[in-house]
Design a protein around this motif. Structure first.
Motif, PDB file in Angstrom:
ATOM      1  N   ARG A 216     -35.725 -37.503  44.193  1.00  0.00           N
ATOM      2  CA  ARG A 216     -35.331 -36.713  43.028  1.00  0.00           C
ATOM      3  C   ARG A 216     -33.820 -36.535  43.051  1.00  0.00           C
ATOM      4  O   ARG A 216     -33.179 -36.712  44.089  1.00  0.00           O
ATOM      5  CB  ARG A 216     -36.021 -35.344  43.022  1.00  0.00           C
ATOM      6  N   SER A 217     -33.253 -36.183  41.912  1.00  0.00           N
ATOM      7  CA  SER A 217     -31.802 -36.043  41.802  1.00  0.00           C
ATOM      8  C   SER A 217     -31.406 -34.582  41.646  1.00  0.00           C
ATOM      9  O   SER A 217     -32.139 -33.781  41.049  1.00  0.00           O
ATOM     10  CB  SER A 217     -31.280 -36.834  40.600  1.00  0.00           C
ATOM     11  N   ILE A 218     -30.239 -34.251  42.198  1.00  0.00           N
ATOM     12  CA  ILE A 218     -29.655 -32.927  42.023  1.00  0.00           C
ATOM     13  C   ILE A 218     -28.189 -33.099  41.648  1.00  0.00           C
ATOM     14  O   ILE A 218     -27.608 -34.165  41.823  1.00  0.00           O
ATOM     15  CB  ILE A 218     -29.760 -32.059  43.299  1.00  0.00           C
ATOM     16  N   GLY A 219     -27.578 -32.041  41.131  1.00  0.00           N
ATOM     17  CA  GLY A 219     -26.155 -32.061  40.845  1.00  0.00           C
ATOM     18  C   GLY A 219     -25.353 -31.719  42.084  1.00  0.00           C
ATOM     19  O   GLY A 219     -25.883 -31.269  43.109  1.00  0.00           O
ATOM     20  N   PHE A 220     -24.036 -31.907  41.960  1.00  0.00           N
ATOM     21  CA  PHE A 220     -23.148 -31.632  43.092  1.00  0.00           C
ATOM     22  C   PHE A 220     -23.259 -30.181  43.558  1.00  0.00           C
ATOM     23  O   PHE A 220     -23.198 -29.896  44.752  1.00  0.00           O
ATOM     24  CB  PHE A 220     -21.709 -31.945  42.674  1.00  0.00           C
ATOM     25  N   ASP A 221     -23.480 -29.276  42.606  1.00  0.00           N
ATOM     26  CA  ASP A 221     -23.545 -27.864  42.970  1.00  0.00           C
ATOM     27  C   ASP A 221     -24.868 -27.488  43.643  1.00  0.00           C
ATOM     28  O   ASP A 221     -25.050 -26.343  44.074  1.00  0.00           O
ATOM     29  CB  ASP A 221     -23.310 -26.965  41.749  1.00  0.00           C
ATOM     30  N   GLY A 222     -25.784 -28.434  43.757  1.00  0.00           N
ATOM     31  CA  GLY A 222     -27.053 -28.160  44.425  1.00  0.00           C
ATOM     32  C   GLY A 222     -27.102 -28.581  45.878  1.00  0.00           C
ATOM     33  O   GLY A 222     -28.132 -28.418  46.543  1.00  0.00           O
ATOM     34  N   ILE A 223     -25.986 -29.123  46.389  1.00  0.00           N
ATOM     35  CA  ILE A 223     -25.989 -29.686  47.747  1.00  0.00           C
ATOM     36  C   ILE A 223     -26.295 -28.631  48.807  1.00  0.00           C
ATOM     37  O   ILE A 223     -27.124 -28.851  49.699  1.00  0.00           O
ATOM     38  CB  ILE A 223     -24.629 -30.372  48.046  1.00  0.00           C
ATOM     39  N   ILE A 224     -25.627 -27.475  48.736  1.00  0.00           N
ATOM     40  CA  ILE A 224     -25.793 -26.464  49.786  1.00  0.00           C
ATOM     41  C   ILE A 224     -27.239 -25.967  49.846  1.00  0.00           C
ATOM     42  O   ILE A 224     -27.834 -25.872  50.927  1.00  0.00           O
ATOM     43  CB  ILE A 224     -24.814 -25.288  49.581  1.00  0.00           C
ATOM     44  N   ASP A 225     -27.809 -25.664  48.683  1.00  0.00           N
ATOM     45  CA  ASP A 225     -29.200 -25.198  48.662  1.00  0.00           C
ATOM     46  C   ASP A 225     -30.150 -26.278  49.169  1.00  0.00           C
ATOM     47  O   ASP A 225     -31.103 -25.983  49.901  1.00  0.00           O
ATOM     48  CB  ASP A 225     -29.605 -24.782  47.245  1.00  0.00           C
ATOM     49  N   ALA A 226     -29.894 -27.524  48.785  1.00  0.00           N
ATOM     50  CA  ALA A 226     -30.749 -28.622  49.251  1.00  0.00           C
ATOM     51  C   ALA A 226     -30.650 -28.776  50.765  1.00  0.00           C
ATOM     52  O   ALA A 226     -31.659 -29.027  51.440  1.00  0.00           O
ATOM     53  CB  ALA A 226     -30.364 -29.924  48.555  1.00  0.00           C
ATOM     54  N   ALA A 227     -29.448 -28.610  51.297  1.00  0.00           N
ATOM     55  CA  ALA A 227     -29.264 -28.720  52.747  1.00  0.00           C
ATOM     56  C   ALA A 227     -30.069 -27.642  53.474  1.00  0.00           C
ATOM     57  O   ALA A 227     -30.713 -27.904  54.493  1.00  0.00           O
ATOM     58  CB  ALA A 227     -27.779 -28.607  53.096  1.00  0.00           C
ATOM     59  N   ARG A 228     -30.045 -26.425  52.930  1.00  0.00           N
ATOM     60  CA  ARG A 228     -30.833 -25.346  53.533  1.00  0.00           C
ATOM     61  C   ARG A 228     -32.328 -25.672  53.472  1.00  0.00           C
ATOM     62  O   ARG A 228     -33.078 -25.419  54.422  1.00  0.00           O
ATOM     63  CB  ARG A 228     -30.549 -24.027  52.826  1.00  0.00           C
ATOM     64  N   ASP A 229     -32.765 -26.231  52.345  1.00  0.00           N
ATOM     65  CA  ASP A 229     -34.179 -26.574  52.194  1.00  0.00           C
ATOM     66  C   ASP A 229     -34.602 -27.658  53.183  1.00  0.00           C
ATOM     67  O   ASP A 229     -35.731 -27.654  53.687  1.00  0.00           O
ATOM     68  CB  ASP A 229     -34.465 -27.029  50.765  1.00  0.00           C
ATOM     69  N   ILE A 230     -33.689 -28.605  53.456  1.00  0.00           N
ATOM     70  CA  ILE A 230     -33.994 -29.646  54.445  1.00  0.00           C
ATOM     71  C   ILE A 230     -34.210 -29.006  55.817  1.00  0.00           C
ATOM     72  O   ILE A 230     -35.185 -29.310  56.510  1.00  0.00           O
ATOM     73  CB  ILE A 230     -32.853 -30.683  54.504  1.00  0.00           C
ATOM     74  N   ILE A 231     -33.315 -28.117  56.196  1.00  0.00           N
ATOM     75  CA  ILE A 231     -33.433 -27.443  57.499  1.00  0.00           C
ATOM     76  C   ILE A 231     -34.732 -26.654  57.580  1.00  0.00           C
ATOM     77  O   ILE A 231     -35.389 -26.596  58.631  1.00  0.00           O
ATOM     78  CB  ILE A 231     -32.226 -26.505  57.738  1.00  0.00           C
TER      79      ILE A 231
END
Length: 243
Positions: A216-231
């Motif tokens: 799935r795709s996210i915008g640049f401003d979604g990187i931090i939240d996505a990183a937390r979700d990965i962890i």
């Protein structure tokens, strides 16, 4: 158009999320024909690592006729792409996941069976019942120890991750009594000829329809939240950042 992954970019070299980056030309591989830049990043380092693991199993003679193969961390990036590739190549894939709700997703990718992570998370016996001819492990620790103990005679496991831990509490029994091999997979410093072959194989052996399902795709401003979700183990498959 070119692909860059590994070589420490984003770790020891700036530019992981840059719109432009100045890098060594030797780090680059050409984008395969028929694959878009978005496809390539949906594959990403995780999918490329999965292909390296598949190639290692093939070199060891672990072909579909040898028997089932297990994929641990199945709903993650490496696991999702590995299942898709292996199933396309005709393997009977057993997917191990700690997220039972993801079973339909894993079956859609091509898994023939889904087992609970709990079956592999306890301390391993030196040898257990033979269940598979090979496998791809991205978890490590007790999971990898159990996978090794359940590998059939002459089988092989490709180890490429440490999501569960870096330790390996096992014994020599699988290696000296069943002739099992542990194949180490490094994607970061893999030489260019290996990278070229891996990406060529991805272009031919990875179903792009399945790739769209697992990403799935996210915008640049979604990187931090996505990183937390990965962890936190909340991400399945791959996430592409739209620059």
């Amino acid at each position: 158009k070119v692909i860059l992954n590994g070589w420490g970019v984003g770790e020891t070299h700036y530019g992981a999320y840059a719109g432009r980056a100045r890098v060594k030309g030797d780090w680059l591989v050409p984008l395969p024909d028929g694959m878009s830049p978005h496809d390539a990043m949906a594959v990403g380092t995780a999918g490329y690592t999965a292909m390296l693991a598949v190639m290692a199993l093939e070199r060891h003679g672990i072909v579909p006729d040898r028997g089932p193969v297990v994929v641990t961390g199945a709903a993650g990036g490496v696991g999702s792409v590995a299942i898709s590739i292996l199933s396309t190549l005709g393997y009977h894939v057993i997917a191990s996941t700690g997220r039972n709700a993801e079973s339909p997703y894993l079956i859609d990718l091509g898994a023939a069976e889904v087992i609970s992570r709990e079956e592999l998370s306890q301390p391993a016996k030196p040898l257990a019942k033979e269940r598979w001819a090979g496998g791809i492990d991205s978890v490590g620790t007790h999971t990898l120890a159990n996978v090794l103990s359940m590998t059939s005679y002459g089988g092989a496991i490709a180890a490429c991750g440490l999501a569960g831990g870096m330790d390996l509490p096992t014994s020599v029994a699988p290696f000296i009594l069943r002739g099992v091999s542990l194949l180490g997979i490094d994607s970061v410093m893999a030489p260019k000829p290996v990278r070229l072959e891996a990406w060529r194989r991805i272009a031919t052996d990875l179903d792009l329809k399945k790739l769209s399902t697992l990403s799935r795709s996210i915008g640049f401003d979604g990187i931090i939240d996505a990183a937390r979700d990965i962890i936190d183990g909340k991400i399945r498959g791959r996430v592409v950042v739209d620059m």
